[in-house]
Design an enzyme around this catalytic site. Structure first.
Site, PDB file in Angstrom:
ATOM      1  N   ASP A 140       5.861   8.881 -49.777  1.00 27.82           N
ATOM      2  CA  ASP A 140       7.239   8.968 -50.227  1.00 27.82           C
ATOM      3  C   ASP A 140       7.162   9.253 -51.733  1.00 27.82           C
ATOM      4  O   ASP A 140       6.105   9.093 -52.355  1.00 27.82           O
ATOM      5  CB  ASP A 140       7.993   7.666 -49.924  1.00 27.82           C
ATOM      6  CG  ASP A 140       9.504   7.879 -49.978  1.00 27.82           C
ATOM      7  OD1 ASP A 140       9.949   8.926 -50.509  1.00 27.82           O
ATOM      8  OD2 ASP A 140      10.252   7.009 -49.492  1.00 27.82           O
TER       9      ASP A 140
HETATM   10  C1  BGC Z   1      13.252   8.713 -50.231  1.00 26.08           C
HETATM   11  C2  BGC Z   1      12.758   9.651 -49.171  1.00 26.08           C
HETATM   12  C3  BGC Z   1      13.048  11.078 -49.556  1.00 26.08           C
HETATM   13  C4  BGC Z   1      12.410  11.360 -50.897  1.00 26.08           C
HETATM   14  C5  BGC Z   1      12.626  12.780 -51.386  1.00 26.08           C
HETATM   15  C6  BGC Z   1      12.770   9.110 -51.623  1.00 26.08           C
HETATM   16  O1  BGC Z   1      13.449   8.392 -52.602  1.00 26.08           O
HETATM   17  O2  BGC Z   1      12.836   7.409 -49.940  1.00 26.08           O
HETATM   18  O3  BGC Z   1      13.372   9.342 -47.946  1.00 26.08           O
HETATM   19  O4  BGC Z   1      12.590  11.951 -48.588  1.00 26.08           O
HETATM   20  O5  BGC Z   1      12.980  10.482 -51.862  1.00 26.08           O
HETATM   21  O6  BGC Z   1      13.933  13.006 -51.730  1.00 26.08           O
END
Ligand code: BGC
Length: 750
Positions: A291
């Protein structure tokens, strides 16, 4: 005949010698991955592992990756790939000389999240905002969810996105989870089946998915570092099971590891999770990405087989290269991870030179958004057939901010930059109802002043600040009770990344909302007129204390951009509701099994202990005999159904054929959901299969067949670290909610 001169022969020979001695051009696709990797410098390999975000030349900002901020470094070698599709979450690192493009990754669960406008053109790049995943799950309709996936996949493809960062399938462990709206259910089977349908839909368009967040990211409080303490059996049976189903049934191209730790180890640094379980045991053969900014130790991430570190920074790439140089990291592991990344890149539209149109068919997709919204709304209460509206309902006293500013989806990466949201007000007007002009005007003024009061939120990603409901005087309400045919009150909620919800004024209704319910009920009932409540929420709210005031309650969820159109069709009776809860609505928060073990942001917790173990959601309420406000699997219809000819017959030990005939015995067309549960020897009831009928007209029947196999009887043996069937007795249960069981059969397994 012309003779070839001696000179020309020499020239030809020379050219042949040069051609056969010059090195073969190494290029991804035509050359083997092995050759491509061999042609990379160490620095390039390291850079391929970390994505290409020029925003972080010095490592990640503090609060994300921590210590990285202390160091200086050069900006990335290759420039602004982030601009390939503006607003996408990130890209990988390209190496043009080896034919390796930067592929584009974009969120997310309710639709493709990209920037809707670009500075150089007046053209727009809106995406369809589908209903939230929670609504999708409440449809219990994997075929329509797959269609939603096809639309999202098509939008990703036509906007130049290679991988959609969705679906998300963490378990609704607690109603306060700030991102529950992005997740499907408290149950792993529904979560896994829905995710598989979505992945199959998206990937059928030739773009990839990233199922997330692997695993046990069940709260937003301290999400980047919190340690989820979970016993192994619970972990496998509850928090990993959905991912296992999705991996096995849909082969997602990628998996996104979660921010949190499980039992002391960051998910993104955990070889047991990412290698032993995900790859070796489940057979996953795609790539794992972090993530955004997740974890602490980049080297451990590489070793664990967290192939891609997002969003990437050249500083981190340097650290990885240095680790190889100083002998703390084996270069073979870089090669292994790069190989997996290259395999995914080779499948992408960008690598295969797909010419994207930037004009997906948004109109057609809006229809699918509406269709799934109609499938997933849940009718919670309907006394004396308050719904659907009878023909003499013309004028609606429509209250609630959410009537005028209907919330389509939650915030953060689960949001979608859509062209519009049809509010409930607009939906009602478009379908022929009147709403007093004065009432609308007063709401508009109220919303304006509330927006001023709460001010701007600090960033796009922060959850929206909820506006306070307008508290009307009983005298004013009486006026509308005189002139309108019915009262409607919409209660809205929103949440998103970075914060969990609160009990007060969020799970529980605000004082203003409670006042309104009491007053509306009194004033309208005095005139023999009904009160309909619409819940425009992303998660569970308390209902037990106030449901008596409403004649009908429609749980519309956050139904995407076609909100008003779909809600009105249900209120009007064009379509009978057929959604069923994919989670429990408890009587009160203290009834929730994890109530005292859910992280409380004010206490800055470092860990969260899953003390309730397997007793998540309905499993707990059933085992403890606690009556919820609305149970898992529950949902009313405008018609009634009869279940007949139910049989469960053993085909062989541990394999059962389950048949049931559903007949529409009421006066409306509608759909029913058949749910198949097994109660095991530990006394735990688990959903094992489900099926939704097609639309059944009055008197029509449909025969449903479901098959239980050995796998459905297994449980995880934490000591032996495997799944096994315990011999003994089990109960097979068939019904249309976890409480409303039509048929049970005790079976013995050898
Ligand atoms: C989130 C993810 C997301 C990523 C990219 C993170 O803050 O937890 O679910 O895909 O950002 O935007």
């Amino acid at each position: 005949m012309k003779l070839v001169s001696r000179r020309n022969i020499y020239l030809l020979l020379g050219a042949f010698v040069i051609a056969s001695c010059s090195p073969k051009k190494i290029e991804l696709g035509t050359s083997s991955n092995k050759d491509v990797i061999a042609a990379m410098t160490l620095k390039e390999k390291a850079q391929v592992l970390v994505g290409n975000d020029p925003g972080f030349p010095r490592g990640y900002p503090s609060g994300f990756g921590g210590a990285d901020t202390l160091f200086n470094s050069e900006p990335p070698v290759v420039g602004q790939t982030k601009q390939i599709v503006p607003g996408a979450a990130g890209t990988t690192y390209p190496i043009p000389r080896l034919g390796i493009p930067a592929i584009v990754l974009a969120d997310g669960p309710a639709g493709v999240r990209i920037a809707p406008q670009r500075p150089d053109t007046s053209k727009t790049y809106y995406a369809t905002a589908f209903p939230i995943e929670t609504l999708l799950a409440c449809s219990w309709d994997t075929a329509t969810v797959r269609k939603v996936g096809e639309c999202m996949g098509n939008e990703a493809l036509e906007y130049g996105v290679d991988i959609l960062l969705a679906p998300a399938l963490n378990i609704h462990r607690n109603p306060l989870g700030g991102r529950n709206f992005e997740y499907y259910s408290e149950d792993p089977l529904i979560s896994g089946e829905m995710a598989a349908a979505m992945v199959n839909g998206v990937q059928s368009m030739g773009v990839g998915t990233s199922i997330k967040h692997f695993a046990a990211n069940n709260n937003e409080t301290n999400r980047m570092s919190i340690d989820a303490k979970i016993d192994d059996k619970t972990l496998h049976e509850t928090y990993l099971k959905g991912f296992e189903i999705a991996v096995k049934k849909s082969h997602p191209w990628t998996v996104m590891s979660a921010y949190n730790k499980i039992n002391g180890v960051y998910c993104s640094e955990n070889p047991d999770l990412l290698d032993s379980i995900l790859r070796k045991s489940w057979g996953f053969d795609g790539l794992v990405m972090t993530d955004w900014f997740a974890g602490r130790d980049r080297i451990k991430q590489v070793i664990a087989g967290n192939d891609l570190l997002m969003p990437g920074s050249s500083y981190i790439a340097e650290k990885i290269a240095e680790a190889v140089q100083n002998g703390t990291l084996d270069e073979k592991l870089l090669d292994r991870n790069v190989d997996r990344i290259l395999n995914v890149i080779k499948k992408t539209p960008r690598f295969n030179h797909y010419t994207y149109s930037e004009t997906p068919d948004l109109k057609a997709h809006a229809k699918i958004a509406e269709q799934i919204a109609l499938e997933g709304m849940v009718l919670l209460k309907n006394s004396d057939d308050a719904l659907p509206f009878t023909n003499d309902i013309k004028s609606i006293a429509a209250f609630g901010i959410g009537t005028f500013q209907t919330i389509a989806v939650g915030t953060g990466s689960g949001n979608v930059n859509r062209a519009y949201t049809i509010s409930l007000n607009e939906g009602l007007l478009a379908q022929g109802y009147n709403i007093p002009e004065e009432l609308k005007g007063l709401y508009e003024a109220h919303v304006e002043s509330e927006k001023k009061r709460v001010g701007e939120k600090s960033s796009y990603f922060q959850p929206d600040i909820m506006l306070k409901e307008k508290d009307w005087s009983a005298a004013d309400l009486s006026k509308y009770a005189q002139t309108c045919d019915i009262a409607l009150f919409t209660i809205s909620r929103t949440s998103g990344e970075f914060a969990d919800r609160k009990i007060q004024d969020d799970f529980a209704l605000t004082q203003e909302e409670q006042n309104m319910l009491k007053k509306l009920s009194k004033v309208f009932h005095a005139k023999n007129k009904k009160l309909i409540v619409v819940l425009n929420v992303g998660g569970v709210v308390e209902t037990a204390s106030w449901k008596l005031y409403a004649d009908a309650i429609l749980l519309a969820w956050q139904p995407g951009q076609e909100a008003g159109t779909a809600i009105t069709q249900i209120l009007k009776g064009d379509v009978s509701p057929s959604g069923k809860l994919s989670m429990t609505f408890p009587q009160k928060y203290t009834d929730v099994p994890s109530a005292t073990y859910f992280p409380d942001a004010s206490k800055d917790p470092k860990k969260v202990t899953y003390t309730e173990g397997l007793h998540v959601g309905y499993k707990y309420y059933l085992a403890k005999g606690i009556k919820p406000s609305y149970e898992f699997g529950f949902g009313l219809s405008y018609t009634s159904f009869e279940a007949k000819d139910i049989t469960v017959s053993a085909k062989e030990d541990g394999v059962y054929d389950c048949d049931v005939t559903i007949t529409n015995s009421g006066n409306f067309s509608g759909k029913e959901v058949v749910q198949l549960y097994i109660k095991n020897q530990e006394g735990i009831v688990k959903l094992k299969d489900f099926a939704k009928t097609n639309t059944l007209n009055k008197g029509e029947s449909s025969k449903i067949n479901m098959v239980l196999t050995h796998d459905d009887f297994t449980s995880y043996n934490a000591e032996k670290k495997h799944w096994e069937v315990q011999p003994g007795s089990y109960q097979i249960m068939i019904g249309n909610s976890c409480e409303n069981i039509w048929f049970t059969k005790d079976v013995e397994l050898k």
